[in-house]
Motif scaffolding. Structure first.
Motif, short mmCIF file in Angstrom:
data_model
loop_
_atom_site.label_atom_id
_atom_site.label_comp_id
_atom_site.label_asym_id
_atom_site.label_seq_id
_atom_site.Cartn_x
_atom_site.Cartn_y
_atom_site.Cartn_z
N VAL A 92 0.84 -1.20 0.00
CA VAL A 92 0.00 0.00 0.00
C VAL A 92 0.87 1.25 0.00
N GLY A 93 2.00 1.21 0.66
CA GLY A 93 2.85 2.38 0.79
C GLY A 93 2.30 3.33 1.84
N LYS A 94 2.83 4.52 1.87
CA LYS A 94 2.40 5.53 2.85
C LYS A 94 1.17 6.25 2.32
N VAL A 95 0.20 6.50 3.22
CA VAL A 95 -1.07 7.12 2.84
C VAL A 95 -1.14 8.54 3.38
N SER A 96 -1.46 9.48 2.50
CA SER A 96 -1.64 10.87 2.90
C SER A 96 -3.06 11.11 3.39
N GLN A 97 -4.03 10.57 2.65
CA GLN A 97 -5.44 10.78 2.99
C GLN A 97 -6.27 9.58 2.58
N LEU A 98 -7.13 9.15 3.46
CA LEU A 98 -8.08 8.09 3.15
C LEU A 98 -9.32 8.76 2.56
N VAL A 99 -9.70 8.37 1.35
CA VAL A 99 -10.81 9.00 0.64
C VAL A 99 -12.12 8.25 0.86
N ALA A 100 -12.06 6.92 0.79
CA ALA A 100 -13.25 6.10 0.94
C ALA A 100 -12.83 4.68 1.30
N ALA A 101 -13.78 3.92 1.85
CA ALA A 101 -13.49 2.53 2.19
C ALA A 101 -14.78 1.72 2.16
N ILE A 102 -14.65 0.47 1.76
CA ILE A 102 -15.76 -0.48 1.75
C ILE A 102 -15.30 -1.73 2.48
N LYS A 103 -16.15 -2.25 3.33
CA LYS A 103 -15.90 -3.52 4.01
C LYS A 103 -16.73 -4.58 3.32
N PHE A 104 -16.06 -5.56 2.71
CA PHE A 104 -16.74 -6.67 2.06
C PHE A 104 -16.65 -7.88 2.98
N SER A 105 -17.79 -8.43 3.33
CA SER A 105 -17.85 -9.62 4.18
C SER A 105 -18.31 -10.79 3.34
N GLY A 106 -17.45 -11.80 3.20
CA GLY A 106 -17.78 -12.97 2.42
C GLY A 106 -18.79 -13.85 3.15
N SER A 107 -19.45 -14.69 2.40
CA SER A 107 -20.45 -15.60 2.95
C SER A 107 -19.79 -16.65 3.84
N ASP A 108 -20.49 -17.01 4.92
CA ASP A 108 -20.01 -18.10 5.78
C ASP A 108 -20.78 -19.38 5.51
N GLY A 109 -21.56 -19.40 4.45
CA GLY A 109 -22.36 -20.55 4.11
C GLY A 109 -23.80 -20.43 4.59
N THR A 110 -24.03 -19.54 5.55
CA THR A 110 -25.40 -19.31 6.03
C THR A 110 -25.84 -17.88 5.76
N ALA A 111 -24.98 -16.93 6.05
CA ALA A 111 -25.28 -15.52 5.77
C ALA A 111 -24.70 -15.16 4.41
N ALA A 112 -25.45 -14.38 3.65
CA ALA A 112 -25.00 -13.95 2.32
C ALA A 112 -23.84 -12.96 2.44
N ALA A 113 -23.03 -12.89 1.41
CA ALA A 113 -21.97 -11.90 1.35
C ALA A 113 -22.59 -10.50 1.34
N SER A 114 -21.84 -9.52 1.86
CA SER A 114 -22.36 -8.15 1.89
C SER A 114 -21.21 -7.16 1.75
N ALA A 115 -21.54 -5.97 1.33
CA ALA A 115 -20.57 -4.88 1.22
C ALA A 115 -21.16 -3.65 1.91
N THR A 116 -20.35 -2.99 2.72
CA THR A 116 -20.79 -1.83 3.48
C THR A 116 -19.82 -0.68 3.26
N ALA A 117 -20.31 0.47 2.83
CA ALA A 117 -19.47 1.66 2.73
C ALA A 117 -19.18 2.16 4.14
N LEU A 118 -17.92 2.45 4.42
CA LEU A 118 -17.52 2.97 5.72
C LEU A 118 -17.36 4.48 5.63
#
Length: 99
Positions: free
Chosen positions: A28-54
């Motif tokens: 990744v290197g050194k970061v000056s500013q974080l602009v956006a982030a998404i947390k992607f959670s993969g399926s565990d076989g019972t709950a569906a995969a999901s993506a959440t904007a942070l």
């Protein structure tokens, strides 16, 4: 004159408690500013995969938030699991004059 640009990285933080420092991988290197982030959670076989904007914050993050602690460390207001990926959009250090 230096130009401003953004980069993105996908990282797998593993199982980490909320509000715990997460070191960014070397590629990744050194970061000056974080602009956006998404947390992607993969399926565990019972709950569906999901993506959440942070929401990017500059203080200790709460639920659904992420903070750039320093140029190579982040914190999330939520715990992560081994099924989670973080997609980060950021401005690298040195890509903007004065950073």
């Amino acid at each position: 004159m230096e130009s401003e640009f953004v980069e993105f990285a996908i990282i797998a933080p593993g199982a980490v408690s909320a509000n715990t420092n997460i070191d960014l991988p070397g590629y990744v290197g050194k970061v000056s500013q974080l602009v956006a982030a998404i947390k992607f959670s993969g399926s565990d076989g019972t709950a569906a995969a999901s993506a959440t904007a942070l929401t990017v914050v500059t203080t200790t993050p709460g639920a659904g938030e992420i903070q750039l602690v320093d140029e190579d460390t982040i914190q999330l207001g939520d715990a992560t699991t081994t099924r989670d990926l973080l997609i980060l959009v950021y401005i690298p250090k040195g890509s903007v004059s004065g950073t």
